[in-house]
Design a protein around this motif. Structure first.
Motif, PDB file in Angstrom:
ATOM      1  N   TYR A 140      -2.916  16.405 -63.223  1.00  0.00           N
ATOM      2  CA  TYR A 140      -3.310  16.768 -64.580  1.00  0.00           C
ATOM      3  C   TYR A 140      -2.242  17.617 -65.265  1.00  0.00           C
ATOM      4  CZ  TYR A 140      -7.787  14.798 -63.350  1.00  0.00           C
ATOM      5  OH  TYR A 140      -8.762  13.924 -62.966  1.00  0.00           O
ATOM      6  N   LYS A 141      -2.070  17.385 -66.579  1.00  0.00           N
ATOM      7  CA  LYS A 141      -0.991  18.002 -67.337  1.00  0.00           C
ATOM      8  C   LYS A 141      -1.095  19.518 -67.425  1.00  0.00           C
ATOM      9  CE  LYS A 141       0.058  14.097 -70.381  1.00  0.00           C
ATOM     10  NZ  LYS A 141       0.027  13.606 -71.778  1.00  0.00           N
TER      11      LYS A 141
ATOM     12  N   TYR B  28       6.550  -4.638 -58.335  1.00  0.00           N
ATOM     13  CA  TYR B  28       7.671  -3.907 -57.741  1.00  0.00           C
ATOM     14  C   TYR B  28       7.146  -2.848 -56.775  1.00  0.00           C
ATOM     15  CZ  TYR B  28       9.643  -6.162 -61.817  1.00  0.00           C
ATOM     16  OH  TYR B  28       9.980  -7.105 -62.761  1.00  0.00           O
ATOM     17  N   PRO B  29       6.823  -3.241 -55.545  1.00  0.00           N
ATOM     18  CA  PRO B  29       6.200  -2.312 -54.582  1.00  0.00           C
ATOM     19  C   PRO B  29       7.058  -1.087 -54.264  1.00  0.00           C
ATOM     20  CG  PRO B  29       5.990  -4.593 -53.849  1.00  0.00           C
ATOM     21  CD  PRO B  29       6.924  -4.610 -55.014  1.00  0.00           C
ATOM     22  N   TYR B  30       8.360  -1.166 -54.483  1.00  0.00           N
ATOM     23  CA  TYR B  30       9.239  -0.024 -54.196  1.00  0.00           C
ATOM     24  C   TYR B  30       9.175   1.032 -55.302  1.00  0.00           C
ATOM     25  CZ  TYR B  30      12.211  -2.611 -57.441  1.00  0.00           C
ATOM     26  OH  TYR B  30      12.672  -3.291 -58.542  1.00  0.00           O
ATOM     27  N   THR B  31       8.607   0.691 -56.456  1.00  0.00           N
ATOM     28  CA  THR B  31       8.512   1.627 -57.570  1.00  0.00           C
ATOM     29  C   THR B  31       7.227   2.443 -57.455  1.00  0.00           C
ATOM     30  OG1 THR B  31       9.725   0.122 -59.033  1.00  0.00           O
ATOM     31  CG2 THR B  31       8.437   1.865 -60.078  1.00  0.00           C
ATOM     32  N   LYS B  32       7.361   3.755 -57.442  1.00  0.00           N
ATOM     33  CA  LYS B  32       6.202   4.642 -57.386  1.00  0.00           C
ATOM     34  C   LYS B  32       5.706   4.934 -58.806  1.00  0.00           C
ATOM     35  CE  LYS B  32       6.885   5.287 -52.931  1.00  0.00           C
ATOM     36  NZ  LYS B  32       6.008   4.636 -51.933  1.00  0.00           N
ATOM     37  N   VAL B  33       4.392   5.013 -58.959  1.00  0.00           N
ATOM     38  CA  VAL B  33       3.790   5.325 -60.257  1.00  0.00           C
ATOM     39  C   VAL B  33       2.975   6.607 -60.127  1.00  0.00           C
ATOM     40  CG1 VAL B  33       2.187   4.573 -62.055  1.00  0.00           C
ATOM     41  CG2 VAL B  33       3.695   2.896 -60.950  1.00  0.00           C
ATOM     42  N   LEU B  34       3.385   7.620 -60.893  1.00  0.00           N
ATOM     43  CA  LEU B  34       2.662   8.890 -60.937  1.00  0.00           C
ATOM     44  C   LEU B  34       2.008   9.018 -62.309  1.00  0.00           C
ATOM     45  CD1 LEU B  34       1.846  11.789 -60.231  1.00  0.00           C
ATOM     46  CD2 LEU B  34       4.187  12.510 -60.797  1.00  0.00           C
TER      47      LEU B  34
ATOM     48  N   ILE C   2       3.378  20.277 -60.551  1.00  0.00           N
ATOM     49  CA  ILE C   2       3.780  18.932 -60.956  1.00  0.00           C
ATOM     50  C   ILE C   2       5.030  18.509 -60.201  1.00  0.00           C
ATOM     51  CG2 ILE C   2       4.618  17.510 -62.865  1.00  0.00           C
ATOM     52  CD1 ILE C   2       1.680  18.092 -63.129  1.00  0.00           C
ATOM     53  N   ARG C   3       5.980  19.415 -60.088  1.00  0.00           N
ATOM     54  CA  ARG C   3       7.224  19.120 -59.365  1.00  0.00           C
ATOM     55  C   ARG C   3       6.933  18.737 -57.910  1.00  0.00           C
ATOM     56  NH1 ARG C   3      12.091  20.917 -61.121  1.00  0.00           N
ATOM     57  NH2 ARG C   3      11.086  22.581 -62.307  1.00  0.00           N
TER      58      ARG C   3
END
Length: 208
Positions: A104-105, A74-80, A112-113
């Motif tokens: 990093y947490k 799913y190329p339209y889905t971004k993964v962070l 992060i935002r």
């Protein structure tokens, strides 16, 4: 409306990311799951714009592998990827196609935002290097990448001679590097060095 899926197995971090999402009127929280493999299944039947993914999820299932599968299907889905693991291999794998961004947490909420928004806008956001941790007298930055790889292979069960073959060097060279790491860090034996590397999450070997 930006549809967001959270993949995180720690309850406190689940609530943290849910809180961040709820502060943004254009964000819609679709679901929170604890297993990276379940995230892939959700993306199979739901249109997801962003997956906020931990690396080490339920049953030690690998968020990076799941991220790569989602991005390919799913190329339209971004993964962070948002993780507390400082193993350089984690950052290397994320950059190689397993994620659009990684952070990093322990960084602040506003940071992060910002990474979330930049990722949704098409940026690939990665730190220049992994955070450093203390290993007694030294920090992880004082260990060379080659030495770190030797330590990683040993933790995975290889002998000095097997590491030498894998890294195209002599067995005595491997032994010297271990002695050098142990002495500089001020440990009495390699078991102490290994314990510190695992406890600090400098090296991760449990991902499935």
């Amino acid at each position: 409306m930006v549809r967001i899926l959270i993949v995180e197995d720690q309850k406190i971090m689940q609530k943290y990311f849910e809180y961040i999402i709820m502060q943004e009127p254009e964000f819609r929280h679709i679901q929170t799951v604890s297993d990276a493999r379940e995230a892939v299944k959700i993306c199979d039947y739901s249109a997801i714009d962003l997956v906020i993914m931990d690396v080490q999820t339920f049953h030690n299932h690998d968020g990076l592998s799941a991220g790569k599968e989602i991005r390919e299907k799913y190329p339209y889905t971004k993964v962070l990827i948002v993780t507390s693991l400082i193993d350089p291999k984690v950052l290397e794998r994320a950059k190689s196609g397993c994620a659009d961004s990684l952070w990093y947490k322990d960084h602040g909420e506003e940071e992060i935002r910002s990474v979330i928004h930049r990722t949704l806008n098409g940026e690939h956001v990665f730190p220049d290097m992994t955070p450093k941790v203390e290993l007694n007298w030294i920090t992880s930055g004082d260990i060379s990448p080659r030495q770190l790889e030797m330590l990683r292979l040993y933790i995975r069960g290889m002998s000095y001679s097997e590491i030498a073959r894998e890294m195209k060097c002599s067995t005595s060279g491997v032994r010297w590097n271990f002695q050098e790491m142990i002495a500089r860090a001020g440990y009495s034996c390699k078991e102490d060095l290994i314990a510190a590397a695992l406890e600090s999450k400098l090296i991760v070997t449990t991902l499935k």
